[in-house]
Structures are given as C-alpha cells and as structure tokens.
Write an enzyme that holds these catalytic residues in place. Structure first.
Site, PDB file in Angstrom:
ATOM      1  N   LYS A  58       0.719  -1.232  -0.064  1.00  0.00           N
ATOM      2  CA  LYS A  58      -0.063  -0.225   0.018  1.00  0.00           C
ATOM      3  C   LYS A  58       0.893   1.505   0.007  1.00  0.00           C
ATOM      4  CE  LYS A  58      -2.911   0.839   3.612  1.00  0.00           C
ATOM      5  NZ  LYS A  58      -2.530   2.290   4.077  1.00  0.00           N
ATOM      6  N   ARG A 117       2.907   5.955  -3.253  1.00  0.00           N
ATOM      7  CA  ARG A 117       3.977   6.702  -3.735  1.00  0.00           C
ATOM      8  C   ARG A 117       4.097   6.719  -5.220  1.00  0.00           C
ATOM      9  NH1 ARG A 117       4.307   5.534   1.425  1.00  0.00           N
ATOM     10  NH2 ARG A 117       5.753   6.728   2.895  1.00  0.00           N
ATOM     11  N   GLY A 171      -4.779   8.349   5.087  1.00  0.00           N
ATOM     12  CA  GLY A 171      -4.074   9.210   5.820  1.00  0.00           C
ATOM     13  C   GLY A 171      -2.646   9.422   4.942  1.00  0.00           C
ATOM     14  N   ARG A 218      -7.694  12.835  12.655  1.00  0.00           N
ATOM     15  CA  ARG A 218      -6.351  12.554  12.950  1.00  0.00           C
ATOM     16  C   ARG A 218      -5.502  13.994  12.681  1.00  0.00           C
ATOM     17  NH1 ARG A 218      -4.667   7.618   9.106  1.00  0.00           N
ATOM     18  NH2 ARG A 218      -2.955   7.659  10.433  1.00  0.00           N
ATOM     19  N   SER A 256       7.510   9.739  11.844  1.00  0.00           N
ATOM     20  CA  SER A 256       6.274   9.461  10.762  1.00  0.00           C
ATOM     21  C   SER A 256       6.933   9.503   9.175  1.00  0.00           C
ATOM     22  CB  SER A 256       5.159  10.495  10.926  1.00  0.00           C
ATOM     23  OG  SER A 256       4.649  10.721   9.694  1.00  0.00           O
ATOM     24  N   ASP A 263       2.861  -0.383  12.274  1.00  0.00           N
ATOM     25  CA  ASP A 263       1.244  -0.949  11.873  1.00  0.00           C
ATOM     26  C   ASP A 263       1.105  -2.471  12.223  1.00  0.00           C
ATOM     27  OD1 ASP A 263       0.463   1.579  10.413  1.00  0.00           O
ATOM     28  OD2 ASP A 263       1.306   1.011   8.409  1.00  0.00           O
ATOM     29  N   LYS A 299      -3.805   6.611  14.711  1.00  0.00           N
ATOM     30  CA  LYS A 299      -3.797   5.665  13.388  1.00  0.00           C
ATOM     31  C   LYS A 299      -5.355   5.801  12.905  1.00  0.00           C
ATOM     32  CE  LYS A 299       0.494   4.862  12.846  1.00  0.00           C
ATOM     33  NZ  LYS A 299       1.077   5.482  11.916  1.00  0.00           N
ATOM     34  N   ARG A 332      -6.861  -2.790   9.922  1.00  0.00           N
ATOM     35  CA  ARG A 332      -5.940  -3.755  10.641  1.00  0.00           C
ATOM     36  C   ARG A 332      -6.517  -4.505  11.696  1.00  0.00           C
ATOM     37  NH1 ARG A 332      -1.922  -2.735   7.313  1.00  0.00           N
ATOM     38  NH2 ARG A 332      -1.333  -0.748   6.723  1.00  0.00           N
TER      39      ARG A 332
HETATM   40  C1  S3P Z   1       2.793   5.136   6.013  1.00  0.00           C
HETATM   41  C2  S3P Z   1       3.401   5.483   7.335  1.00  0.00           C
HETATM   42  C3  S3P Z   1       2.826   5.109   8.658  1.00  0.00           C
HETATM   43  C4  S3P Z   1       1.852   3.942   8.560  1.00  0.00           C
HETATM   44  C5  S3P Z   1       0.927   4.367   7.606  1.00  0.00           C
HETATM   45  C6  S3P Z   1       1.575   4.255   6.244  1.00  0.00           C
HETATM   46  C7  S3P Z   1       3.347   5.416   4.939  1.00  0.00           C
HETATM   47  O1  S3P Z   1       2.252   6.269   9.286  1.00  0.00           O
HETATM   48  O2  S3P Z   1       1.367   3.920   9.941  1.00  0.00           O
HETATM   49  O3  S3P Z   1      -0.048   2.879   7.338  1.00  0.00           O
HETATM   50  O4  S3P Z   1       2.885   5.042   3.892  1.00  0.00           O
HETATM   51  O5  S3P Z   1       4.085   6.426   4.946  1.00  0.00           O
HETATM   52  P1  S3P Z   1       2.965   7.440   9.900  1.00  0.00           P
HETATM   53  O6  S3P Z   1       3.719   8.306   8.974  1.00  0.00           O
HETATM   54  O7  S3P Z   1       1.746   8.338  10.500  1.00  0.00           O
HETATM   55  O8  S3P Z   1       3.884   6.834  11.070  1.00  0.00           O
END
Ligand code: S3P
Length: 438
Positions: free
Chosen positions: A27, A32, A100, A128, A172, A320, A347, A393
């Site tokens: 994912k 990206r 997110g 969030r 993050s 995660d 999350k 999840r």
């Molecule tokens: C992710 C980063 C993580 C992760 C999310 C996916 C990403 O979040 O929990 O499921 O693809 O960069 P955070 O950047 O808030 O740690």
C-alpha cells in the site's frame, strides 16, 4: 450483516493454515508510485499496483488534478505524468476517503503547483492530526490552511517553496515524505531528521526517478530537481499484509504457509525481527530487488513463542504491525510488553484502546498503557466479539484471532478490510483445511 450496513464475519477455530498465498501489493509503495508518477515527465507503467480503497483514493486524487490513469488489459497501470509542476486545480475538493497517506503526502507535491487544492476525507481522517505536515510545510513558505490549524480539510495553495532543515518531533514516514516531496520544488537542499528510522520508500523511488537524495543515519537530504523520469515500477507484496499470516501461521497449530514476493525493506520488517526473537519459524528464500526494494519468498511454520519486550526504537519499523503482538503475546510463554508506541493512538482508530478492548473481549489477559500494552500469555484466547470500528487492520486482527481461538471470533465492521486487503477472508479460507474456517 450487523446494524447500519456493517458486515459481521465469523472466523472459527482453524485446524492449520497450509499452502501458498499471493498477497496484495504494498500500500505504501503504491501510494507513492501514483503520486510520484503524476509529476514525472511522460507516462509511467506501474506493475502490480494495489487495487484497494486507499490506493484508489490516491489515483482518483491525481486524476482530479488532470493526470490520466489507465489500467490496461495486461493489468498494468499507466499514469500519464504531468510534469513536476503540471497538476491542475480540481473543480471540487479531493476526497481521500480513509487514507492518511494520501492526505499527508499529496500536499508535498501540491506545494509546488499553481492553484488551490482542498483535501478532505472520512470521519476518521477528520479526527487525525494534520498539523504534523501543516507546520513544516508552512515553514517552507507553503500556504496551507487546516481546520483549527490541526485537522482536515486542508487547503494547499502552491507556489514558491523555501528549503528547510527539519527535525521531526514525531516518527512519521508520511511527514518525512511530504517534506521530501516539497523539497523537490525548493530553492535549495532540504533536510529532514527523524527521531527513529521510518519507512524509506519515498527516498528509494525519488532516487530511481532521478532526484538527488543523500542519507546519513537518520538525516535525509533532497535536492531540488528540474524533472523526474520513471519508466516502470513494480510493486512487491505488502509486508504489512503478510504480517497477519506470519502471526496466524505461527500460532495456529499445524500450519505451514508460503508467501511469495514479499517486500522486505528493513525499514518495514520490525515485526519479523520481533517474531524471530519470540522463537518463530520464518525463513526467507530467493532474495532479490524489485524497483530498488528488497523482496523475498517467506515460509512460516507453527512455533512455540516466548514473550518479548518491545520499545520505541523499533516502533518506526513496525508501527502498523505492533497490535499483532497482543495476539502473538497471548499465545507466547510469559509476558509481552510494547512501549514507546503512542502513535498507535492516532492511526485509523485508537489502536491501543480498540486493541485492548477487543482482546479482553476474546479472553486475553491484557492491559493498556499510555504508549503501548502488556499481555500475560501462554493461555491463548477463548473467542467472542471483535469490533473493527472502521479500521482495516483491526478487522484482520480479529479474523486471525478467530482462527487461533478456542470458540471463534465474530468481527463486526469487517468490510473495512477493503482499505488495504480486499478479499482477505477468501484468501484466508484458501489456506484452511476443508470443513474449517468461517
Ligand atoms: C505510512 C506511514 C505510517 C503508517 C501508515 C503508512 C506511509 O504512518 O502507519 O500506515 O505509507 O508512509 P505514519 O507516517 O503516521 O507513521
């Protein structure tokens, strides 16, 4: 079906998981790929793009900004790169749904566009924290508005971007990525320092697309670019999806599962290291690279697990997957403790509160801590009700808890698995011996 159109699915005790399972694409890498491809010069072919609700939201977002997206009969996605500054102001606000990663990464590329971009999402997204991307982007001179300066909707009015040296207060990868993407448009080299190592897919993909990225320990520097070029990208299977099977096969007696082509970027595989320390039987074969990302075939067999203590330093590499340790811990001898993982509370849901309530409801001896949880293991779990509460999840954790339980687990809100792993229940059923399972 349970109330308000939500689906409840029951997972019965399983007599062993056996076989090979091709897992959905990663994912994080898929998000990206869509975002970076949208600002490349010319079309980008993406092989094995994740087809799930979250990544569809990212594709819809770049399409709304005027980027062409086509899926050929060969299943390969073609994203018509609009060039570094080629994204257009959409007619309506962009709806990121539950994602997110979409709402936190996109502002990075929007920083360098001309126009006004509004990003909004579902109830969970609106709860969030977004100040973590708003604040550094404002420091970069980007005009970003947020509800109460902290929450979605976000409005990004792109333009000139200043380079900064940023020390992230939270670990993050989403924040790091937003800053690195904005740094492509800046007036000089931008640096980001992270408190602990987080996933580095953005860095790998940008370097493949011709950006100059330098890394030293926890500090990453991105230099401004004239253009990005990527012809083709192939996405590995998602380690975060594999994680559910690694734990399920470890604790359901008589299991042996093969998981081919799983992404094993070391910034993602904290759970693998933790499970091995707990005594899990997991082997890797056929190690190779796919578009710059390490990949291997994994095999997992049932094992006697020991409790483990996990602290914040590994949390960025396992964030995660940490909730899975509540289940693995219930089956492990002794105590399993997770600390330094307060980020779990912000999350898709509060993954400490929800996890502990759910695990207690199925009979685990577990307590919440401010930044983690403690489980006293060795007894396994009885079974009962598990509430996904809109969190994919949590839904999958409930499912594998059912397979390993004595009396089965009913997971309400199970439909949320479509966020990252559509068809999860069918995939699990394919590993069950006839007569067992749902
Ligand atoms: C992710 C980063 C993580 C992760 C999310 C996916 C990403 O979040 O929990 O499921 O693809 O960069 P955070 O950047 O808030 O740690």
């Amino acid at each position: 079906m349970a109330g308000s159109g939500r689906t409840t699915v029951r997972f019965a005790p399983a007599g062993g998981l056996k076989g090979s399972l091709r897992l959905p694409a990663d994912k994080s890498i898929s998000h990206r790929a869509a975002i970076i491809a949208s600002v490349c010069d010319g079309p980008v072919r993406i092989v094995n793009f994740l087809d799930a609700a979250d990544t569809r939201a990212t594709l819809a977002a770049v399409q709304a900004c005027g980027v062409s997206v086509d899926k050929g009969t060969d299943g390969v996605l073609r994203v018509g790169g609009a060039g570094l500054r080629g994204l257009k102001q959409p007619e309506a606000p962009i709806d990121v749904g539950n994602s997110g990663t979409t709402i936190r990464l996109l502002p990075g590329v929007l920083a360098g566009q001309r126009g006004r971009f509004i990003l909004d999402g579902d109830e969970s997204i609106r709860r969030r924290p977004m100040d973590r991307v708003v604040e550094p982007l404002r420091r970069m001179g980007v005009d970003v508005e947020a509800r109460g300066d902290r929450y979605a909707p976000l409005t990004v009015s792109g333009g000139d971007v200043r380079h900064i040296d940023y020390h992230m207060p939270v670990a993050s990868a989403q924040v790091k990525s937003a800053i690195l993407l904005a740094g492509l448009y800046a007036d000089g080299p931008t640096s980001v320092s992270e408190p602990v190592q987080c996933r580095d897919h953005t860095e790998i993909m940008l370097a493949n697309a011709g950006a100059r990225i330098e890394r030293e320990g926890l500090r990453t520097v991105v230099h401004p670019v004239e253009a990005l070029h990527l012809e083709q990208l192939e996405v590995a299977a998602d380690f975060s999806s594999a994680a559910f099977l690694l734990v399920a096969a470890s604790i359901v007696p008589g299991s042996e599962v093969k998981l081919p082509g799983v992404g094993l970027n070391p910034t993602r595989t904290g759970l693998l290291d933790i499970l091995l320390e707990m005594g899990a039987h997991i082997t890797r074969e056929n190690e190779r690279f796919l578009s710059g990302e390490p990949v291997a075939d994994l095999t997992v067999r049932t094992a006697e697990l020991r409790g483990v203590s996990v602290n914040g330093s590994i949390s960025g590499r396992a964030i995660d997957e940490l909730p899975l340790l509540a289940l693995a811990g219930a089956f492990a001898e002794g105590r399993t403790e997770v600390s330094g993982a307060g980020e779990l509370r912000v999350k898709e849901s509060d993954r400490i509160a929800g996890l502990v309530a759910n695990m207690k409801a199925v009979g685990a001896d577990i307590e919440a801590r401010r930044d983690g949880f403690v489980v006293r293991g060795g007894t396994g779990i009885d079974g009962g009700e598990f509430a996904a509460a809109g969190d994919h999840r949590m839904a999958m954790l409930g499912a594998i808890a059912g397979l390993a339980s004595r009396s089965g687990v009913s997971v309400s809100g199970f439909e949320s698995v479509s966020v990252s792993f559509p068809g999860f229940d069918g995939a699990v059923s394919s590993l069950l011996e006839r007569g067992a399972g749902k």
